[in-house]
Scaffold this motif. Structure first.
Motif, PDB file in Angstrom:
ATOM      1  N   PHE A 130       0.809  -1.214   0.000  1.00 55.92           N
ATOM      2  CA  PHE A 130       0.000   0.000   0.000  1.00 55.92           C
ATOM      3  C   PHE A 130       0.843   1.265   0.000  1.00 55.92           C
ATOM      4  N   LYS A 131       2.155   1.152   0.225  1.00 54.48           N
ATOM      5  CA  LYS A 131       2.999   2.340   0.275  1.00 54.48           C
ATOM      6  C   LYS A 131       3.032   3.059  -1.076  1.00 54.48           C
ATOM      7  N   LYS A 132       3.010   2.301  -2.174  1.00 54.61           N
ATOM      8  CA  LYS A 132       2.978   2.920  -3.499  1.00 54.61           C
ATOM      9  C   LYS A 132       1.679   3.691  -3.701  1.00 54.61           C
ATOM     10  N   TYR A 133       0.588   3.147  -3.169  1.00 54.79           N
ATOM     11  CA  TYR A 133      -0.708   3.816  -3.319  1.00 54.79           C
ATOM     12  C   TYR A 133      -0.808   5.077  -2.467  1.00 54.79           C
ATOM     13  N   LEU A 134      -0.045   5.144  -1.399  1.00 55.44           N
ATOM     14  CA  LEU A 134      -0.060   6.353  -0.571  1.00 55.44           C
ATOM     15  C   LEU A 134       0.529   7.543  -1.325  1.00 55.44           C
ATOM     16  N   ALA A 141     -12.623  12.754 -13.827  1.00 52.23           N
ATOM     17  CA  ALA A 141     -12.891  11.817 -12.732  1.00 52.23           C
ATOM     18  C   ALA A 141     -12.289  10.454 -13.042  1.00 52.23           C
ATOM     19  N   ASN A 142     -12.513   9.975 -14.260  1.00 54.50           N
ATOM     20  CA  ASN A 142     -11.940   8.681 -14.644  1.00 54.50           C
ATOM     21  C   ASN A 142     -10.421   8.730 -14.697  1.00 54.50           C
ATOM     22  N   PHE A 143      -9.873   9.848 -15.164  1.00 52.42           N
ATOM     23  CA  PHE A 143      -8.419   9.978 -15.239  1.00 52.42           C
ATOM     24  C   PHE A 143      -7.785   9.836 -13.861  1.00 52.42           C
ATOM     25  N   PHE A 144      -8.304  10.564 -12.881  1.00 54.91           N
ATOM     26  CA  PHE A 144      -7.697  10.504 -11.552  1.00 54.91           C
ATOM     27  C   PHE A 144      -7.935   9.150 -10.882  1.00 54.91           C
ATOM     28  N   LEU A 145      -9.105   8.560 -11.076  1.00 54.07           N
ATOM     29  CA  LEU A 145      -9.352   7.247 -10.475  1.00 54.07           C
ATOM     30  C   LEU A 145      -8.468   6.184 -11.109  1.00 54.07           C
ATOM     31  N   LEU A 146      -8.363   6.168 -12.422  1.00 50.08           N
ATOM     32  CA  LEU A 146      -7.550   5.155 -13.083  1.00 50.08           C
ATOM     33  C   LEU A 146      -6.061   5.387 -12.863  1.00 50.08           C
ATOM     34  N   THR A 147      -5.657   6.627 -12.677  1.00 47.25           N
ATOM     35  CA  THR A 147      -4.268   6.897 -12.306  1.00 47.25           C
ATOM     36  C   THR A 147      -3.972   6.308 -10.936  1.00 47.25           C
ATOM     37  N   PHE A 148      -4.900   6.433 -10.025  1.00 47.89           N
ATOM     38  CA  PHE A 148      -4.721   5.844  -8.703  1.00 47.89           C
ATOM     39  C   PHE A 148      -4.695   4.315  -8.782  1.00 47.89           C
ATOM     40  N   ILE A 149      -5.568   3.736  -9.570  1.00 50.46           N
ATOM     41  CA  ILE A 149      -5.647   2.269  -9.653  1.00 50.46           C
ATOM     42  C   ILE A 149      -4.396   1.682 -10.306  1.00 50.46           C
ATOM     43  N   PHE A 150      -3.969   2.273 -11.434  1.00 49.02           N
ATOM     44  CA  PHE A 150      -2.834   1.718 -12.179  1.00 49.02           C
ATOM     45  C   PHE A 150      -1.487   2.287 -11.744  1.00 49.02           C
ATOM     46  N   LEU A 151      -1.485   3.317 -10.909  1.00 50.16           N
ATOM     47  CA  LEU A 151      -0.259   3.997 -10.464  1.00 50.16           C
ATOM     48  C   LEU A 151       0.556   4.502 -11.648  1.00 50.16           C
ATOM     49  N   ASN A 152      -0.146   4.929 -12.687  1.00 48.50           N
ATOM     50  CA  ASN A 152       0.527   5.396 -13.896  1.00 48.50           C
ATOM     51  C   ASN A 152      -0.378   6.419 -14.581  1.00 48.50           C
ATOM     52  N   LYS A 153       0.134   7.630 -14.763  1.00 45.32           N
ATOM     53  CA  LYS A 153      -0.684   8.687 -15.361  1.00 45.32           C
ATOM     54  C   LYS A 153      -0.963   8.445 -16.836  1.00 45.32           C
ATOM     55  N   LYS A 154      -0.015   7.852 -17.536  1.00 46.18           N
ATOM     56  CA  LYS A 154      -0.201   7.628 -18.967  1.00 46.18           C
ATOM     57  C   LYS A 154      -1.283   6.583 -19.233  1.00 46.18           C
ATOM     58  N   ILE A 155      -1.279   5.522 -18.476  1.00 46.33           N
ATOM     59  CA  ILE A 155      -2.316   4.505 -18.648  1.00 46.33           C
ATOM     60  C   ILE A 155      -3.671   5.056 -18.216  1.00 46.33           C
ATOM     61  N   GLY A 156      -3.691   5.882 -17.177  1.00 44.67           N
ATOM     62  CA  GLY A 156      -4.933   6.523 -16.759  1.00 44.67           C
ATOM     63  C   GLY A 156      -5.485   7.444 -17.832  1.00 44.67           C
ATOM     64  N   LEU A 157      -4.600   8.166 -18.523  1.00 44.92           N
ATOM     65  CA  LEU A 157      -5.023   9.064 -19.595  1.00 44.92           C
ATOM     66  C   LEU A 157      -5.628   8.286 -20.759  1.00 44.92           C
ATOM     67  N   ILE A 158      -4.948   7.250 -21.194  1.00 43.14           N
ATOM     68  CA  ILE A 158      -5.440   6.466 -22.338  1.00 43.14           C
ATOM     69  C   ILE A 158      -6.737   5.754 -21.982  1.00 43.14           C
ATOM     70  N   SER A 159      -6.824   5.197 -20.791  1.00 42.94           N
ATOM     71  CA  SER A 159      -8.037   4.476 -20.382  1.00 42.94           C
ATOM     72  C   SER A 159      -9.231   5.420 -20.267  1.00 42.94           C
ATOM     73  N   SER A 160      -9.039   6.571 -19.656  1.00 36.25           N
ATOM     74  CA  SER A 160     -10.163   7.495 -19.501  1.00 36.25           C
ATOM     75  C   SER A 160     -10.595   8.073 -20.850  1.00 36.25           C
ATOM     76  N   PHE A 161      -9.648   8.328 -21.739  1.00 38.16           N
ATOM     77  CA  PHE A 161     -10.007   8.778 -23.077  1.00 38.16           C
ATOM     78  C   PHE A 161     -10.795   7.704 -23.823  1.00 38.16           C
ATOM     79  N   SER A 162     -10.384   6.455 -23.681  1.00 35.86           N
ATOM     80  CA  SER A 162     -11.085   5.353 -24.347  1.00 35.86           C
ATOM     81  C   SER A 162     -12.507   5.210 -23.828  1.00 35.86           C
ATOM     82  N   ILE A 163     -12.674   5.300 -22.534  1.00 35.51           N
ATOM     83  CA  ILE A 163     -14.014   5.191 -21.940  1.00 35.51           C
ATOM     84  C   ILE A 163     -14.900   6.328 -22.433  1.00 35.51           C
TER      85      ILE A 163
END
Length: 134
Positions: free
Chosen positions: A18-22, A69-91
């Protein structure tokens, strides 16, 4: 380290999972706040009021808030801003096509995949250049 000193055979301690998620907890808090704003938008405003905001049938305020909202949630889940950006754009892209009644035949699926691939190549271009140079 001295040449005469032996290396330790003890395994280094791994940081807790959980330290990475903090480090990304601010993304979760921002996502929750934005999802609350999205709830207020949906519950207080009629869809016809935001339907033609800047473009016809765009629902731009809804998609704008949903994207962040999806960008920040998916960035938190994947711990990666780039994957969060692509996923939220796709959704958002798929949801936009669905709201505007675009039927998903082979051509529209290929268009969605092509747009997402171009975005992914743009986002990961630096990593791709590093891989090619090796």
């Amino acid at each position: 380290m001295d040449k005469n000193q032996a290396r330790s055979r003890l395994k280094p301690k791994k940081p807790p999972f959980f330290k990475k998620y903090l480090n990304y907890i601010y993304c979760l808090i921002i996502a929750l706040v934005i999802y609350f704003l999205l709830y207020l938008l949906i519950s207080k405003i009629y869809p016809a009021q935001i339907q033609n905001f800047l473009f016809k049938n765009s629902y731009l305020p809804f998609f704008f808030i949903l994207f962040f909202a999806n960008f920040f949630l998916l960035t938190f889940i994947f711990l990666n801003k780039k994957i969060g950006l692509i996923s939220s754009f796709s959704i958002n892209l798929i949801l936009y096509f669905k709201i505007n009644n675009l039927y998903f035949d082979l051509a529209s699926i290929l268009v969605v995949v092509l747009i997402i691939t171009i975005l992914a190549l743009g986002v990961f271009s630096e990593e791709i250049k590093k891989i090619i140079k090796k």
